[in-house]
Write an enzyme that holds these catalytic residues in place. Structure first.
Site, PDB file in Angstrom:
ATOM      1  CG  ASP A 153      36.390  59.445  31.461  1.00 20.40           C
ATOM      2  OD1 ASP A 153      35.618  58.513  31.772  1.00 20.40           O
ATOM      3  OD2 ASP A 153      35.998  60.520  30.974  1.00 20.40           O
ATOM      4  CG  HIS A 178      60.164  65.545  44.497  1.00 14.83           C
ATOM      5  ND1 HIS A 178      61.476  65.837  44.769  1.00 14.83           N
ATOM      6  CD2 HIS A 178      60.109  65.190  43.196  1.00 14.83           C
ATOM      7  CE1 HIS A 178      62.198  65.670  43.674  1.00 14.83           C
ATOM      8  NE2 HIS A 178      61.384  65.287  42.702  1.00 14.83           N
ATOM      9  CE1 TYR A 214      30.903  56.631  25.485  1.00 16.98           C
ATOM     10  CE2 TYR A 214      32.944  57.324  26.536  1.00 16.98           C
ATOM     11  CZ  TYR A 214      31.744  57.635  25.930  1.00 16.98           C
ATOM     12  OH  TYR A 214      31.365  58.932  25.763  1.00 16.98           O
TER      13      TYR A 214
END
Length: 175
Positions: free
Chosen positions: A63, A114, A172
Site C-alpha cells: 500500500d 547504518h 482507492y
C-alpha cells in the site's frame, strides 16, 4: 558560534561534519522534490546492520512501498575514510538508482550497517513513511518467525495494491 567551534577550535570538525551531512541530505531531497527524512527505528536497524533488504510480504507493505525495500551495498573503506557524511548520503541515491526506483514509489531505504532513512514531499508524508516502514518491518519479522520460508507476495498483488492508490488512475484510498 562558540570559541570551540570557530576555525581553530577543538569542535570545528564537528561543525564541518554536520554541515556536510546537511548539504548531502539537502541535495538528496531537492533532487527528489522531497522535504524531510528521518531515521529512528527499532526493527529496521537489525535489517540494515545485517545488510538485508525488506521483501514485500503483504499488502500493508504494498500500500505504501512499491517493491522490496532495498538495503544499500556496504560502503568501501575509502568512502568511510573520506567524506563519510557525503558518501552516506550518496549511497541512498545510488541505491534508488540501482533498483530503478522512483523516490515517491520507494519513500525509504536501508543503509547497510547504518540504518533506515525515509522521506516525503512534506514533513507529514516523511513521518508517515517512517511509521509505515517501521510497522511493516515489525510485521515482516513476526511473519518470518511464524513462517521461516516466507517468500515475497505475488507481483500481481503488489501491483494491484500499490497502483490502485498511487497510479495516475488511482481509485482507492488517499489520492
Amino acid at each position: 558560534m562558540t570559541l570551540a567551534a570557530q576555525s581553530k577550535g577543538d569542535k570545528r570538525q564537528n561543525v564541518v561534519d554536520a554541515a556536510r551531512i546537511e548539504l548531502v541530505i539537502k541535495q538528496f531531497l531537492q533532487e527528489r522534490e522531497a522535504h524531510v527524512f528521518t531515521t529512528t527505528f527499532e526493527d529496521l536497524h537489525g535489517l540494515a546492520q545485517a545488510g538485508l533488504s525488506l521483501p514485500a510480504f503483504g499488502t500493508p507493505h504494498a500500500d505504501y512501498f512499491y517493491g522490496e525495500i532495498p538495503c544499500s551495498l556496504a560502503m568501501h573503506d575509502a568512502e568511510i575514510r573520506e567524506q563519510y557524511e557525503w558518501q552516506t548520503g550518496a549511497v541512498r541515491a545510488e541505491t534508488l538508482q540501482a533498483h530503478q526506483y522512483q523516490p515517491e514509489a520507494m519513500p525509504g531505504i536501508l543503509v547497510n550497517a547504518h540504518g533506515p532513512f525515509t522521506w516525503g514531499k512534506d514533513p507529514v508524508h516523511a513521518v508517515k513513511s517512517a511509521i509505515v516502514l517501521e510497522e511493516i518491518a515489525y510485521m515482516a519479522r513476526f511473519s518470518q518467525q511464524l513462517q521461516p520460508r516466507l517468500t515475497a507476495m505475488q507481483a500481481t498483488l503488489l501491483d494491484k495494491h500499490y497502483l490502485r492508490k498511487h497510479d495516475k488512475h488511482a481509485y482507492y484510498g488517499e489520492r
